[in-house]
Design a protein around this motif. Structure first.
Motif, mmCIF file in Angstrom:
data_model
loop_
_atom_site.group_PDB
_atom_site.id
_atom_site.type_symbol
_atom_site.label_atom_id
_atom_site.label_comp_id
_atom_site.label_asym_id
_atom_site.label_seq_id
_atom_site.Cartn_x
_atom_site.Cartn_y
_atom_site.Cartn_z
ATOM 1 N N PRO A 16 -8.715 60.025 4.400
ATOM 2 C CA PRO A 16 -8.012 60.659 3.271
ATOM 3 C C PRO A 16 -6.611 60.107 3.024
ATOM 4 O O PRO A 16 -6.015 60.389 1.998
ATOM 5 N N TRP A 17 -6.112 59.342 3.965
ATOM 6 C CA TRP A 17 -4.810 58.682 3.834
ATOM 7 C C TRP A 17 -5.077 57.173 3.891
ATOM 8 O O TRP A 17 -4.781 56.511 4.894
ATOM 9 N N PRO A 18 -5.660 56.604 2.824
ATOM 10 C CA PRO A 18 -6.177 55.245 2.886
ATOM 11 C C PRO A 18 -5.137 54.167 3.201
ATOM 12 O O PRO A 18 -5.461 53.177 3.847
ATOM 13 N N VAL A 19 -3.929 54.330 2.754
ATOM 14 C CA VAL A 19 -2.900 53.320 3.031
ATOM 15 C C VAL A 19 -2.262 53.598 4.389
ATOM 16 O O VAL A 19 -2.242 52.737 5.267
ATOM 17 N N CYS A 20 -1.764 54.795 4.570
ATOM 18 C CA CYS A 20 -1.021 55.124 5.782
ATOM 19 C C CYS A 20 -1.923 55.314 7.008
ATOM 20 O O CYS A 20 -1.487 55.109 8.133
ATOM 21 N N GLY A 21 -3.146 55.689 6.784
ATOM 22 C CA GLY A 21 -4.074 55.879 7.898
ATOM 23 C C GLY A 21 -4.501 54.576 8.551
ATOM 24 O O GLY A 21 -4.976 54.573 9.673
ATOM 25 N N LYS A 22 -4.316 53.478 7.836
ATOM 26 C CA LYS A 22 -4.692 52.168 8.399
ATOM 27 C C LYS A 22 -3.601 51.591 9.287
ATOM 28 O O LYS A 22 -3.878 50.723 10.086
ATOM 29 N N SER A 23 -2.383 52.050 9.091
ATOM 30 C CA SER A 23 -1.267 51.464 9.840
ATOM 31 C C SER A 23 -1.308 51.812 11.317
ATOM 32 O O SER A 23 -1.948 52.677 11.770
#
Length: 103
Positions: free
Chosen positions: A96-103
């Protein structure tokens, strides 16, 4: 003052994600600076709170299922972190946090 708010969120996040506290804190930092971004707590924004929860999707769902108003989800630290954990658990990941969840 901002540091105190960030510390409250960091402490709650560590309790909510004991299995990966640093990852969860990093998602909150990425999304809003853990509440430092000036629009973090705007109730009329599309996303709200340090985890930037999507209002159109989650406001009605949390009201029906938990009795939490959108204002509570956005501005109450305990409810906000609990709501983010519910979203995480329902998806089974940081998707659900596609940008920040990948970091």
């Amino acid at each position: 003052m901002a540091y105190a708010v960030q510390q409250v969120y960091a402490d709650l996040i560590c309790l909510a994600w004991p299995e990966q506290p640093l990852k969860a804190i990093n998602v909150g930092l990425c999304e809003s600076g853990l509440g430092r971004h000036p629009d973090t707590f705007r109730l009329d924004a599309l996303h709200g709170g340090p985890f930037q929860i999507a209002r159109s999707v989650w406001a009605p769902w949390f009201l029906i299922n938990y009795g939490w108003t959108w204002e509570q989800v956005v501005t109450n630290p305990g409810i906000h972190v609990a709501a983010a954990r519910v979203i995480y658990d329902r998806s089974g990941s940081w998707a659900p946090w596609p940008v920040c969840g990948k970091s």
